[in-house]
Write a protein that holds these residues in place. Structure first.
Motif, PDB file in Angstrom:
ATOM      1  N   UNK A 216      71.780   9.481   4.667  1.00 58.09           N
ATOM      2  CA  UNK A 216      70.343   9.692   4.699  1.00 58.09           C
ATOM      3  C   UNK A 216      70.074  11.144   5.089  1.00 58.09           C
ATOM      4  N   UNK A 217      68.846  11.547   4.890  1.00 61.45           N
ATOM      5  CA  UNK A 217      68.508  12.932   5.217  1.00 61.45           C
ATOM      6  C   UNK A 217      68.776  13.205   6.688  1.00 61.45           C
ATOM      7  N   UNK A 218      68.396  12.296   7.566  1.00 60.14           N
ATOM      8  CA  UNK A 218      68.601  12.501   9.004  1.00 60.14           C
ATOM      9  C   UNK A 218      70.064  12.549   9.375  1.00 60.14           C
ATOM     10  N   UNK A 219      70.875  11.611   8.785  1.00 57.09           N
ATOM     11  CA  UNK A 219      72.311  11.629   9.090  1.00 57.09           C
ATOM     12  C   UNK A 219      72.973  12.888   8.534  1.00 57.09           C
ATOM     13  N   UNK A 220      72.562  13.280   7.314  1.00 57.69           N
ATOM     14  CA  UNK A 220      73.145  14.487   6.726  1.00 57.69           C
ATOM     15  C   UNK A 220      72.838  15.707   7.583  1.00 57.69           C
ATOM     16  N   UNK A 221      71.594  15.785   8.068  1.00 58.98           N
ATOM     17  CA  UNK A 221      71.247  16.915   8.934  1.00 58.98           C
ATOM     18  C   UNK A 221      72.094  16.894  10.195  1.00 58.98           C
ATOM     19  N   UNK A 222      72.238  15.738  10.793  1.00 52.81           N
ATOM     20  CA  UNK A 222      72.988  15.634  12.048  1.00 52.81           C
ATOM     21  C   UNK A 222      74.455  15.979  11.846  1.00 52.81           C
ATOM     22  N   UNK A 223      75.088  15.436  10.815  1.00 55.32           N
ATOM     23  CA  UNK A 223      76.529  15.652  10.581  1.00 55.32           C
ATOM     24  C   UNK A 223      76.798  17.098  10.191  1.00 55.32           C
ATOM     25  N   UNK A 224      76.122  17.567   9.172  1.00 61.14           N
ATOM     26  CA  UNK A 224      76.466  18.881   8.637  1.00 61.14           C
ATOM     27  C   UNK A 224      75.941  20.013   9.519  1.00 61.14           C
ATOM     28  N   UNK A 225      74.871  19.761  10.261  1.00 58.95           N
ATOM     29  CA  UNK A 225      74.393  20.770  11.206  1.00 58.95           C
ATOM     30  C   UNK A 225      75.450  21.008  12.288  1.00 58.95           C
ATOM     31  N   UNK A 226      75.976  19.918  12.856  1.00 55.75           N
ATOM     32  CA  UNK A 226      76.988  20.061  13.913  1.00 55.75           C
ATOM     33  C   UNK A 226      78.280  20.663  13.369  1.00 55.75           C
ATOM     34  N   UNK A 227      78.688  20.236  12.161  1.00 52.93           N
ATOM     35  CA  UNK A 227      79.897  20.824  11.574  1.00 52.93           C
ATOM     36  C   UNK A 227      79.709  22.321  11.311  1.00 52.93           C
ATOM     37  N   UNK A 228      78.563  22.706  10.795  1.00 50.97           N
ATOM     38  CA  UNK A 228      78.305  24.126  10.501  1.00 50.97           C
ATOM     39  C   UNK A 228      78.251  24.955  11.778  1.00 50.97           C
ATOM     40  N   UNK A 229      77.615  24.373  12.816  1.00 49.93           N
ATOM     41  CA  UNK A 229      77.562  25.088  14.090  1.00 49.93           C
ATOM     42  C   UNK A 229      78.953  25.196  14.695  1.00 49.93           C
ATOM     43  N   UNK A 230      79.736  24.122  14.636  1.00 51.78           N
ATOM     44  CA  UNK A 230      81.107  24.181  15.139  1.00 51.78           C
ATOM     45  C   UNK A 230      81.938  25.202  14.395  1.00 51.78           C
ATOM     46  N   UNK A 231      81.773  25.236  13.057  1.00 54.07           N
ATOM     47  CA  UNK A 231      82.490  26.238  12.261  1.00 54.07           C
ATOM     48  C   UNK A 231      82.071  27.645  12.658  1.00 54.07           C
ATOM     49  N   UNK A 232      80.754  27.850  12.865  1.00 51.65           N
ATOM     50  CA  UNK A 232      80.270  29.169  13.256  1.00 51.65           C
ATOM     51  C   UNK A 232      80.774  29.588  14.622  1.00 51.65           C
ATOM     52  N   UNK A 233      80.800  28.627  15.579  1.00 48.97           N
ATOM     53  CA  UNK A 233      81.291  28.951  16.922  1.00 48.97           C
ATOM     54  C   UNK A 233      82.777  29.265  16.909  1.00 48.97           C
ATOM     55  N   UNK A 234      83.562  28.502  16.141  1.00 48.69           N
ATOM     56  CA  UNK A 234      84.996  28.790  16.018  1.00 48.69           C
ATOM     57  C   UNK A 234      85.209  30.171  15.419  1.00 48.69           C
ATOM     58  N   UNK A 235      84.385  30.518  14.435  1.00 46.51           N
ATOM     59  CA  UNK A 235      84.519  31.830  13.807  1.00 46.51           C
ATOM     60  C   UNK A 235      84.104  32.949  14.749  1.00 46.51           C
ATOM     61  N   UNK A 236      83.043  32.691  15.554  1.00 46.02           N
ATOM     62  CA  UNK A 236      82.530  33.758  16.406  1.00 46.02           C
ATOM     63  C   UNK A 236      83.360  33.990  17.663  1.00 46.02           C
ATOM     64  N   UNK A 237      84.142  33.006  18.090  1.00 47.73           N
ATOM     65  CA  UNK A 237      84.957  33.215  19.292  1.00 47.73           C
ATOM     66  C   UNK A 237      85.969  34.345  19.098  1.00 47.73           C
ATOM     67  N   UNK A 238      86.820  34.302  18.061  1.00 48.82           N
ATOM     68  CA  UNK A 238      87.701  35.469  17.846  1.00 48.82           C
ATOM     69  C   UNK A 238      86.932  36.713  17.433  1.00 48.82           C
ATOM     70  N   UNK A 239      85.773  36.534  16.751  1.00 44.54           N
ATOM     71  CA  UNK A 239      85.005  37.701  16.314  1.00 44.54           C
ATOM     72  C   UNK A 239      84.506  38.508  17.502  1.00 44.54           C
ATOM     73  N   UNK A 240      83.966  37.822  18.533  1.00 43.81           N
ATOM     74  CA  UNK A 240      83.440  38.559  19.670  1.00 43.81           C
ATOM     75  C   UNK A 240      84.565  39.156  20.504  1.00 43.81           C
ATOM     76  N   UNK A 241      85.729  38.485  20.537  1.00 37.73           N
ATOM     77  CA  UNK A 241      86.883  39.063  21.240  1.00 37.73           C
ATOM     78  C   UNK A 241      87.341  40.355  20.557  1.00 37.73           C
TER      79      UNK A 241
END
Length: 685
Positions: A216-241
């Motif tokens: 559903x739209x709500x589940x898709x937002x919840x799942x992919x929002x968290x995955x995208x944010x997790x991907x961004x945070x994983x990418x930004x941790x070595x980036x900021x270092x």
């Protein structure tokens, strides 16, 4: 060889694998491992940047930065594929999405944006500006630094190997900072890419999840929002270092100590600072306890602890000062208790003595970063290598009679030169290629007497970029000392020094020494010949040839001046090599009528021979000489006077009173390979 080839091929295989990973799918387990690897590499990079003592220790940092950035981008593409196709990108990204972002879309988005903005606006923006300015100043200062190295090399302060090493370091610095200026752009672009990629993952994931995966739209937002944010945070941790490491590299200055010691010394070196800081914290905590809201339980104990630390440091400084005073008193007491026979050392005259005021002590003390003593050692080595004379030990002594920034050079107890230094300043001299004048305090270079400027350290790079020759205080003193020693070297050559050289030659040429000394010449007479050579800058390294020449002519004449001329003729190869280049060389000759006049007016006495001329005639000769010499000096050419062999010695003595540094050579001292061109003639008319 095969092992070397395997090592060399690893980086190539790694780069090709990264390219292939863009188009080939990866299992989530391998993605987790690679994400861990990139975080590990980022930690290693920042720690190396933190603990390196100078930027050039990580000279390949721009290349490493490009490779690791490409590595992270490849992983971002791979994780994006997994997110959009499977709705799952491994445990690492899941951990960052669920735990770091607390499973909350809004919290995760805010944390991600904060990290990206800190990386992009604070760290990357500052690093970019520092790298740009550093690269510009480094490149602009290269010509001036090269000229300073050439000046040190010409004065004998450094040898050819050290000059090559300094030139290489300058070239490496320019290449490094130029590369860093461009490499920082990778970090900046990477931060922008991360923001765009996160929104692509969110939008694309919601569309694919709701249309193709049955969410559903709500589940898709919840799942992919968290995955995208997790991907961004994983990418930004070595980036900021890595961004932080970039900032450390471009802002790092050379350190003698480890960074922990250096930071501790610079932040906690003054007890007064700690006392004021502790007092301020205590007052803030006390006010907080009265109801202002500040936690007094934190502020007051911390303030008291810092004040105690300041008091302890002040006590240590007081004890150290007392110990120094006691040590000084003990030394003075020992001096008073010495027996009289030991006091004989106090009345000995130092051959060479360099005295300086107390303000210049840091230039000598190695513990305070001074390298003047090392330069003095290099002066002795260079003079020995060039002229074949081992000069006596140069004594360095502080003298309270001198002003704080003054120095003086003594030869055999007599002051012969001196100067005054502006500590923590640099002397800038016009090299003849200055494009724009710089502001400074006008002064005179102490050795050559040329106009110069005292400039601050902040002006140094700009002055070098404008074409000034910039030297530091130790180089000024060392250059002056070198010139003084060269001018008085013939006085410093003693009979004992000559005897040591003769004993050394005797080990390999006993027949030569036994034939000459003492049968035909005494050691003192040999000393006079060697002093005559040194006085005019002729090297006596080839002592065997000198003694062979003396052995050939000493049976005929004991006149040391004539023997000197015979020796000079036999040293023609080294003399020509010193004063003449391989191409055409300009010289000034003497009018034959003048040579005949000099020959006819030679007077021989018990103390030596000299030319007796009327004063008016001498002045006409000097005027003619000055006219011809000025023609060459105005063109920047070193004037050389060429005479017949018999006249050379007498003409040199005649002009010494008006031009003591003038080079006078005879035709017999010129090597056949030297090409000469007469451009003037000194006459008596």
């Amino acid at each position: 060889m095969s092992s070397f080839m395997r090592k060399e091929s690893l980086i190539g295989i790694f780069v090709i694998t990264m390219v292939l990973a863009i188009v080939l799918p990866m299992p989530t387990g391998l993605v987790d491992f690679l994400l861990m690897a990139v975080i590990t590499i980022a930690i290693i990079i920042i720690l190396n940047a933190l603990y390196s003592r100078e930027s050039l220790e990580m000279s390949l940092f721009p290349t490493i930065l490009l490779i690791i950035t490409m590595f992270r981008i490849v992983l971002s593409v791979t994780t994006t594929r997994l997110i959009l196709t499977e709705g799952y990108a491994g445990r690492v990204i899941g951990f960052f999405g669920e735990t770091v972002a607390a499973g909350n879309i809004v919290v995760g988005t805010i944390i991600f944006l904060i990290i990206v903005l800190v990386n992009f606006i604070v760290i990357t923006k500052g690093s970019e500006r520092v790298a740009e300015v550093t690269a510009r100043f480094t490149l602009d200062a290269m010509p001036g630094k090269q000229m300073a190295i050439d000046a040190d090399l010409n004065t004998g302060l450094i040898d050819e190997e050290e000059a090559k090493a300094r030139r290489k370091k300058i070239q490496d610095e320019s290449n490094f900072y130029g590369s860093m200026d461009g490499a920082v752009k990778f970090v900046k672009g990477d931060a922008i890419f991360s923001i765009i990629l996160m929104f692509i993952n969110i939008v694309g994931g919601i569309i694919i999840g709701s249309t193709q995966m049955g969410y559903s739209i709500g589940d898709a937002v919840n799942v992919f929002f968290l995955l995208s944010i997790g991907d961004g945070l994983v990418s930004q941790m070595p980036a900021i270092l890595i961004s932080f490491a970039t900032g450390l590299i471009v802002t790092k200055a050379t350190m003698e100590d480890e960074i922990t010691d250096s930071v501790t010394k610079q932040l906690f070196a003054r007890p007064l600072v700690l006392l004021i800081t502790g007092g301020a914290l205590f007052v803030m905590g006390f006010v907080g306890g009265l109801g202002s809201g500040l936690p007094a339980m934190f502020f007051m104990p911390t303030g008291i602890a810092i004040m105690f630390l300041g008091l302890a440091m002040r006590k240590q400084e007081t004890i150290a000062a007392i110990e120094t005073e006691i040590t000084t008193d003990d030394v003075e007491g020992d001096e008073l208790r010495r027996p009289m026979d030991e006091m004989m050392n106090q009345i000995d005259v130092d051959p060479i003595l360099l005295c300086f005021g107390y303000g210049l002590i840091p230039l000598v003390e190695a513990s305070q970063g001074g390298d003047l003593l090392e330069r003095v050692i290099m002066i002795r080595r260079n003079i020995a290598k060039e002229l074949g004379v081992i000069i006596p030990q140069i004594r360095l002594l502080d003298n309270i009679k001198l002003s704080p920034n003054q120095y003086a050079v003594y030869i055999k107890g007599d002051e012969v030169a001196g100067g005054e230094i502006m500590f923590d300043h640099y002397m800038a001299m016009n090299s003849g290629y200055v494009e724009e004048e710089i502001d400074g305090i006008e002064t005179i270079e102490p050795y050559m007497g040329q106009p110069a400027l005292w400039i601050s350290e902040s002006q140094r790079e700009r002055a070098e970029a404008l074409g000034y020759t910039v030297v530091d205080p130790p180089a000024i003193i060392a250059t002056h000392l070198t010139g003084v020693i060269r001018n008085h070297l013939h006085e410093l050559l003693s009979r004992q020094d000559v005897q040591k050289r003769i004993n050394h030659v005797k080990e390999s040429h006993p027949v030569l020494v036994d034939e000459l000394i003492p049968k035909y010449m005494a050691v003192g007479e040999v000393q006079k010949v060697l002093s005559n050579l040194i006085r005019e800058g002729v090297s006596i390294r080839d002592l065997v040839t000198i003694l062979e020449t003396l052995a050939d002519h000493a049976p005929i004449t004991r006149d040391t001046d004539m023997l000197t001329e015979y020796v000079r003729a036999n040293l023609r190869r080294s003399i020509s090599r010193k004063f003449f280049t391989q191409g055409a060389n300009t010289v000034i000759t003497l009018d034959p009528a003048l040579e005949q006049m000099l020959t006819g007016n030679i007077q021989k006495t018990e103390i030596g021979s000299f030319v007796a001329l009327d004063q008016q005639v001498s002045h006409r000769i000097f005027d003619s000489l000055k006219k011809e010499v000025s023609k060459l000096t105005s063109l920047g050419v070193m004037p050389i006077i060429l005479t017949s062999p018999f006249v050379r010695m007498y003409f040199k003595r005649l002009v010494d009173e008006v031009a003591p540094d003038l080079i006078v050579l005879s035709y017999g001292e010129i090597d056949q390979a030297a090409e000469l061109q007469s451009v003037g003639m000194v006459s008596v008319s």
